[in-house]
Design a protein around this motif. Structure first.
Motif, PDB file in Angstrom:
ATOM      1  N   LYS A   2     -17.568 -19.502   3.907  1.00 27.37           N
ATOM      2  CA  LYS A   2     -17.102 -19.496   2.528  1.00 27.37           C
ATOM      3  C   LYS A   2     -17.955 -20.470   1.725  1.00 27.37           C
ATOM      4  N   LEU A   3     -18.668 -19.960   0.738  1.00 28.39           N
ATOM      5  CA  LEU A   3     -19.515 -20.786  -0.105  1.00 28.39           C
ATOM      6  C   LEU A   3     -18.638 -21.605  -1.045  1.00 28.39           C
ATOM      7  N   LEU A   4     -18.735 -22.937  -0.952  1.00 30.39           N
ATOM      8  CA  LEU A   4     -17.940 -23.800  -1.816  1.00 30.39           C
ATOM      9  C   LEU A   4     -18.630 -24.002  -3.159  1.00 30.39           C
ATOM     10  N   PHE A   5     -19.900 -24.379  -3.137  1.00 28.46           N
ATOM     11  CA  PHE A   5     -20.674 -24.451  -4.370  1.00 28.46           C
ATOM     12  C   PHE A   5     -22.161 -24.509  -4.055  1.00 28.46           C
ATOM     13  N   PRO A   6     -22.965 -23.810  -4.877  1.00 33.06           N
ATOM     14  CA  PRO A   6     -24.421 -23.795  -4.682  1.00 33.06           C
ATOM     15  C   PRO A   6     -25.107 -24.790  -5.610  1.00 33.06           C
ATOM     16  N   ASN A   7     -26.383 -25.023  -5.345  1.00 32.45           N
ATOM     17  CA  ASN A   7     -27.223 -25.785  -6.259  1.00 32.45           C
ATOM     18  C   ASN A   7     -27.889 -24.766  -7.177  1.00 32.45           C
ATOM     19  N   LYS A   8     -27.423 -24.672  -8.404  1.00 36.51           N
ATOM     20  CA  LYS A   8     -27.869 -23.627  -9.315  1.00 36.51           C
ATOM     21  C   LYS A   8     -29.283 -23.849  -9.829  1.00 36.51           C
ATOM     22  N   SER A  25     -21.011 -36.393   6.637  1.00 38.85           N
ATOM     23  CA  SER A  25     -19.965 -37.357   6.936  1.00 38.85           C
ATOM     24  C   SER A  25     -19.146 -37.607   5.677  1.00 38.85           C
ATOM     25  N   LEU A  26     -17.859 -37.270   5.735  1.00 38.01           N
ATOM     26  CA  LEU A  26     -16.972 -37.409   4.586  1.00 38.01           C
ATOM     27  C   LEU A  26     -15.806 -38.317   4.926  1.00 38.01           C
ATOM     28  N   LYS A  27     -15.197 -38.881   3.911  1.00 34.86           N
ATOM     29  CA  LYS A  27     -14.051 -39.771   4.099  1.00 34.86           C
ATOM     30  C   LYS A  27     -12.834 -39.216   3.363  1.00 34.86           C
ATOM     31  N   GLY A  28     -11.692 -39.265   4.036  1.00 32.05           N
ATOM     32  CA  GLY A  28     -10.386 -39.005   3.447  1.00 32.05           C
ATOM     33  C   GLY A  28     -10.266 -37.798   2.555  1.00 32.05           C
ATOM     34  N   THR A  29      -9.991 -38.058   1.285  1.00 32.19           N
ATOM     35  CA  THR A  29      -9.664 -36.991   0.348  1.00 32.19           C
ATOM     36  C   THR A  29     -10.884 -36.233  -0.165  1.00 32.19           C
ATOM     37  N   GLU A  30     -12.086 -36.633   0.238  1.00 30.86           N
ATOM     38  CA  GLU A  30     -13.293 -35.913  -0.184  1.00 30.86           C
ATOM     39  C   GLU A  30     -13.282 -34.473   0.314  1.00 30.86           C
ATOM     40  N   VAL A  31     -12.734 -34.242   1.492  1.00 28.17           N
ATOM     41  CA  VAL A  31     -12.686 -32.898   2.067  1.00 28.17           C
ATOM     42  C   VAL A  31     -11.843 -31.982   1.190  1.00 28.17           C
ATOM     43  N   LYS A  32     -10.664 -32.452   0.785  1.00 28.97           N
ATOM     44  CA  LYS A  32      -9.794 -31.637  -0.066  1.00 28.97           C
ATOM     45  C   LYS A  32     -10.449 -31.360  -1.408  1.00 28.97           C
ATOM     46  N   SER A  33     -11.136 -32.340  -1.945  1.00 34.77           N
ATOM     47  CA  SER A  33     -11.819 -32.163  -3.215  1.00 34.77           C
ATOM     48  C   SER A  33     -12.962 -31.161  -3.090  1.00 34.77           C
ATOM     49  N   LEU A  34     -13.699 -31.193  -1.975  1.00 33.50           N
ATOM     50  CA  LEU A  34     -14.777 -30.240  -1.753  1.00 33.50           C
ATOM     51  C   LEU A  34     -14.249 -28.820  -1.586  1.00 33.50           C
ATOM     52  N   ILE A  35     -13.148 -28.653  -0.879  1.00 35.96           N
ATOM     53  CA  ILE A  35     -12.575 -27.328  -0.671  1.00 35.96           C
ATOM     54  C   ILE A  35     -12.125 -26.720  -2.001  1.00 35.96           C
ATOM     55  N   LYS A  36     -11.687 -27.565  -2.928  1.00 40.03           N
ATOM     56  CA  LYS A  36     -11.324 -27.073  -4.264  1.00 40.03           C
ATOM     57  C   LYS A  36     -12.545 -26.929  -5.175  1.00 40.03           C
ATOM     58  N   SER A  37     -13.742 -27.148  -4.635  1.00 43.08           N
ATOM     59  CA  SER A  37     -15.020 -27.027  -5.363  1.00 43.08           C
ATOM     60  C   SER A  37     -15.134 -27.977  -6.546  1.00 43.08           C
ATOM     61  N   ASN A  38     -14.583 -29.164  -6.400  1.00 45.60           N
ATOM     62  CA  ASN A  38     -14.703 -30.184  -7.435  1.00 45.60           C
ATOM     63  C   ASN A  38     -15.874 -31.100  -7.116  1.00 45.60           C
ATOM     64  N   ALA A  39     -17.065 -30.531  -7.090  1.00 45.16           N
ATOM     65  CA  ALA A  39     -18.241 -31.311  -6.732  1.00 45.16           C
ATOM     66  C   ALA A  39     -19.477 -30.688  -7.351  1.00 45.16           C
ATOM     67  N   SER A  40     -20.588 -31.438  -7.252  1.00 45.92           N
ATOM     68  CA  SER A  40     -21.854 -30.941  -7.787  1.00 45.92           C
ATOM     69  C   SER A  40     -23.006 -31.513  -6.967  1.00 45.92           C
TER      70      SER A  40
END
Length: 144
Positions: A2-8, A25-40
């Protein structure tokens, strides 16, 4: 996968030569934030230090329901690669003066992976040629 987000911006600014899949390597709540695609990863790049690889400028938004365990949004994160792979990528990047840039972040069998690429920077003439070719394809597709 499942593609979470690409580098456009990667296809616009770089010629991609090789790609590698690695963990991150991720810590704590970063995983949940990445799964919701709140990243760049549009401004992100990889560096090598002491036989380790790190991704810099990868923005992961703090998780809304998180607590005091939220970490800095743009901290450097360690890339999980074998030592031989790290040395090989680092050697190629230094020898040929290439950039190491993340291309996409995705979820693979419940594990977050990041794809990095050895890239050569495009000059303005290459970018204009790409735009011209894209316009020609669009017009051909429009009439046929």
């Amino acid at each position: 996968m499942k593609l979470l987000f690409p580098n456009k911006k990667i296809r616009i600014n770089y010629h991609i030569l090789e790609t590698y899949e690695c963990g991150i390597s991720l810590k704590g709540t970063e995983v949940k934030s990445l799964i919701k695609s709140n990243a760049s990863i549009d401004e992100a790049f990889a560096i090598f230090k002491n036989n380790e690889a790190f991704v810099i400028n990868m923005y992961v938004a703090p998780f809304e329901q998180g607590n005091i365990n939220n970490v800095d949004a743009s901290r450097k994160r360690k890339l999980l690669l074998h030592k031989t792979e790290i040395l090989k990528i680092e050697h190629k990047a230094k020898k040929e003066k290439l950039a190491v840039v993340p291309t996409k972040v995705y979820l693979n069998h419940g594990v977050i992976k990041i794809e990095i690429a050895l890239c050569k920077s495009k000059n303005s003439r290459d970018k204009r040629q790409d735009i011209k070719a894209r316009d020609i394809k669009r017009e051909v597709k429009k009439y046929y």
